[in-house]
Structures are given as structure tokens and as C-alpha cells.
Design an enzyme around this catalytic site. Structure first.
Site: not given
Length: 483
Positions: A255-258
Site C-alpha cells: 500500500t501507499d502510506a496509510l
């Protein structure tokens, strides 16, 4: 009743954390020993090669196959060279050169540098097709606007990194190139039919899957026809049906940064976002840059709670942790090369420069750099011609606050070189350029994503396709300003 340590370890095996400062704190190493998949390094973690090597060694003392990730794209997004600017041009410049063998060479050189420092996962390349000129977050991070060209360079970049023994992570699936919003701050929408995505945005992802990329990163963008009301990061239709089944990707979905607003707002926080991402098919969850031990434990505890209340199936979390572990095992056994200093990046940047007009007679110019805000992805990395100018005078101004008459007086009988990023959309920038060019010899150096707009009556217009240290040197050389 305490938390099941086996479930906590399983949950930690899906998480990519981070820590503050140049030395990994004890908790960061302890979490690795407890099963944390890894850490991402940011500019605040990087003070110099010896220090980075010591940090990665400290993390490996927790577990030998810990994943150590970094956003090292070259060009405008660099963590290793955040204090000076990257010695490599970014994707837009490489796309402008059009030599896929060069792209592979540059990425293999970047990978070799990372490998020498003990970094095992590069959150690169960016393979988004930049089809919107005013895209606020991709721009020069893209190889271009043509899907076929971007696909070829994306495959070459992936092969180059992994030839150095560093895992590639192509981003941002299913394509962030058609947005006019920044997912760090909001949830952008790409209102495109699936067929358009397949023609325009998805070919580079097909290419990197064929090239064997070890990882693909999700985008916090909403594509209503594909993802419904939420971002792709939380969409099983995007991650499983499309990426896994249709495109055949069997590596790690990252994932991209949550912590980014595009995900956190949609999920109601980082920890609920982690559960939603896992349920959708993601394997390795980037928590973000601002991370401490308490946040990691809260996210892990939410995953464990979701296993207990039925939001997550244990087989799904075991699959995610297993894929992350397999990636870590590959990074431990891959053949790794180390970097040897070369002029490769600077030579590549020179090949990318495009000149319109006549860039002569400018060696005694007044260089005026126009202030431009940086994106969160870029960070506050120095840019411009300054380090390469020798005795040439340079000043920095805000375009909208600058009177052309003041600059004319300052320049006297000298030509003016305007250095900018995205001059066409900089408040007051076009007006300042046109006003100066009406009475003065002016050259423009455009270091952002190029547009079709040109100022009236300028002597030369120089496009660098990026603002790295290498791009700045190339522009200074073209204008006869380099020391």
C-alpha cells in the site's frame, strides 16, 4: 486476557513501519525481532552513507531478512541525496531521452547504491502515465504521457533495479497519472471506464509484471467504475480481480502510506485502513513516515481484533505475511552489486535537455530562481542552477511579489535567466516572464513538467524534465554558466 503472541507476530509480518532520526531506536529493532516486516527510510533517517549502513546493520540485528525500503526514484524524489539533490535525472528526463537501455543502466546504478547501503526494497519506479499536464503529484516522476513508451521504460527500470539485487515496487496501481488532486491531502477521483484504464493507465503495470517486478504499490485514488466510492487500496476489484487475476501478478501488493489523507479519511484512521487494505488483498502495509512504537502496536492490535471479529480471515493475513516473507527471503539471497562512482546520471541529464531559441551570450547573466512549493513526495530538496554557477549572481524571488522594474534595475545590462518549476502555472510567473522579455534578453529554464505555454520574445527556452542536481548542472552547461 493478553493478546495472542502468535497473532501479534502474524499481524506485524504485514507492516512496513518507520522511525525518527538517524539511529534506529531500540523499539524499532525490537519490533523487527518480534516479526515486523520492515521499515521505510526517509530523508530524516539519512545523514550520510556510513550512517545509513550502520542503521541498516542495526535493523538486521533484529532479523537478518528485515525489509528495508526507501523512496529513491532519482530526479525530484530522493531520500539518499535529499541534502543536495539527486545525481540522477528522473523518469521524465529518461523518457525524453527515449533510450530504454539507459533507463536500465540508471536504475541499476541506483539499485547498486542502495544495495551497498543495505537497503533491499526500492519504492520505485513510478510507472504512472502522466496524461494531465497539471498533475500535482506525478509530473516529472512519470516517464511520459504515452502508455507504450512508459511501459517500455517501466520494464527497463524494474529490470535494472532487480539486477542489482534490490526489489522493485512499481507504483501507483491502477494509475495516478490522470489526477488533478494530490492523494497526500485528499482522495482524488479518476472518472475513467475500465477500457480506458486498460488502454491508457494499465499497460506499464502489465509490462512490469512481465518483467518480474517483486512488488506493486497501490494508489489512494478512486476510480468509480472499478473501485466504487473508496480508493484502489481498499478495492478487491482492483487488487485481486484486476491485478492478480487479469494481469497475473503474484508478488507483493504494497500500500501507499496509510497515513495519507486519501486512505486515512476514507477508512477512519490508519489502523482501520490497515484492516480494509488487507481484506482487499494488499500484503505489505506502509504505515507512513510519522511512526512510533505505539502506532505500530495499535495497527497490529486492530488487525488481531479483526481476526477475532470476522473482518479478516486468518488465511488472508497468513497469505499476506507469507508473501512479504518470501520477498524478504529473495532480498537476502539475491545477487547484490555495489555502486562504483560514475558520471552516468549527469551524462543522462545532458541528453535530456531540450533547447528552443539561442542559448548564447548568457554567461554573465543575472540568474533569478522563482520560488515553487514542493510536494510531500519531493520534500524540501534543493533544486535549481545555484550549485553549478561559479561566480554568476543568483537571487531567489517570489514571482507574484516581484516588480519587473526591480529586476531590470538589478540586472542592468546583463541578460536574465529565469529558473522555474511549472512556470506556466506559477502565480505571477507568466506575467513576470513576459514583462522582462519585452525589454531585456531573457532565457527560461523550465525544470518541471513541460507545458505548451511559452513566454513572448524570450531568447531561449530550456527544458530539463526535472530538477535534480544532475538536471541543474545540465542546464547550467547548456547556457554557458557552469563553473
Amino acid at each position: 486476557m493478553g493478546q495472542d503472541p502468535g497473532l501479534r507476530r502474524l499481524a506485524l509480518g504485514t507492516l512496513l513501519a518507520a522511525y525518527p532520526g538517524p539511529v534506529p531506536p531500540e523499539w524499532a529493532v525490537d519490533l523487527v525481532a518480534d516479526g515486523l516486516a520492515g521499515h521505510t527510510l526517509f530523508g530524516s533517517n539519512v545523514h550520510g552513507p556510513a550512517q545509513v549502513s550502520a542503521s541498516t546493520a542495526a535493523l538486521r540485528s533484529g532479523r537478518s531478512d528485515v525489509l528495508i525500503a526507501i523512496d529513491e526514484e532519482g530526479g525530484d524524489v530522493t531520500r539518499l541525496a535529499h541534502a543536495t539533490g539527486s545525481p540522477y535525472p528522473g523518469n521524465a528526463a529518461l523518457g525524453a531521452v527515449g533510450d530504454v537501455a539507459l533507463t536500465r543502466q540508471v536504475y541499476q546504478a541506483i539499485g547498486a547504491e542502495l544495495a551497498g547501503l543495505g537497503i533491499t526494497l526500492d519504492l520505485a519506479p513510478t510507472v504512472d502515465v502522466n496524461t494531465v499536464d497539471d498533475n500535482p503529484i506525478i509530473g516529472t516522476r512519470s516517464f511520459g504521457a504515452d502508455p507504450v513508451s512508459v511501459a517500455a521504460h517501466a520494464a527497463a527500470a524494474t529490470a535494472g533495479l532487480q539486477a542489482a539485487g534490490v526489489a522493485a515496487c512499481a507504483k501507483h496501481f491502477p494509475g495516478h497519472g490522470a489526477t488533478v488532486a494530490d492523494s497526500h491531502h485528499e482522495l482524488p477521483t479518476v472518472d475513467a471506464a475500465p477500457d480506458l484504464l486498460r488502454q491508457r493507465d494499465l499497460p506499464p503495470f502489465a509490462a512490469v509484471v512481465t518483467a518480474g517486478t517483486k512488488a506493486v504499490m497501490t494508489a489512494h485514488i478512486r476510480v468509480p467504475a472499478l473501485t466504487g466510492d473508496g480508493p484502489a487500496t481498499f478495492s478487491r476489484a482492483a487488487l485481486v480481480d484486476l491485478l492478480r487475476h487479469e494481469y497475473g501478478f503474484d508478488g507483493v501488493i504494497v500500500t501507499d502510506a496509510l497515513e495519507m489523507k486519501g486512505a486515512a479519511l476514507a477508512a477512519g484512521g490508519i489502523a482501520p485502513g490497515a484492516v480494509r487494505a488487507l481484506a482487499a488483498g494488499a500484503d505489505l502495509l506502509c504505515i507512513g513516515a510519522k511512526v512510533d512504537a505505539d502506532l505500530v502496536e495499535r495497527v497490529a492490535a486492530e488487525i488481531v481484533a479483526a481476526l477475532g471479529d470476522g473482518r479478516l480471515e486468518r488465511t488472508r493475513v497468513e497469505q499476506a505475511a507469507g508473501r512479504s516473507a518470501d520477498l524478504a527471503a529473495w532480498t537476502r539471497t539475491a545477487d547484490r552489486t555495489t555502486a562504483t562512482p560514475t558520471d552516468l546520471g549527469y551524462a543522462a541529464a545532458r541528453r535530456a535537455v531540450r533547447v528552443e531559441g539561442v542559448p548564447t551570450g548568457l554567461d554573465r547573466s543575472l540568474v533569478v530562481q522563482l520560488h515553487a512549493d514542493s510536494t510531500i513526495a519531493e520534500g524540501r530538496v534543493p533544486w535549481g542552477l545555484g550549485p553549478h554557477l561559479g561566480g554568476t549572481e543568483q537571487i531567489r524571488v517570489v514571482a507574484a511579489e516581484t516588480d519587473p522594474a526591480d529586476l531590470r534595475q538589478r540586472a542592468g545590462d546583463r541578460p536574465v535567466v529565469l529558473v522555474a518549476r511549472h512556470l506556466h502555472r506559477l502565480p505571477g510567473g507568466p506575467e513576470l516572464a513576459n514583462a522582462l522579455a519585452a525589454t531585456h534578453p531573457v532565457a527560461v529554464v523550465e525544470m518541471g513538467w513541460p507545458a505548451t505555454w511559452r513566454p513572448d520574445a524570450v531568447r531561449a527556452f530550456v527544458t530539463t524534465y526535472g530538477a535534480s542536481h544532475a538536471n541543474g548542472r545540465a542546464a547550467a552547461e547548456v547556457l554557458g554558466l557552469a563553473r
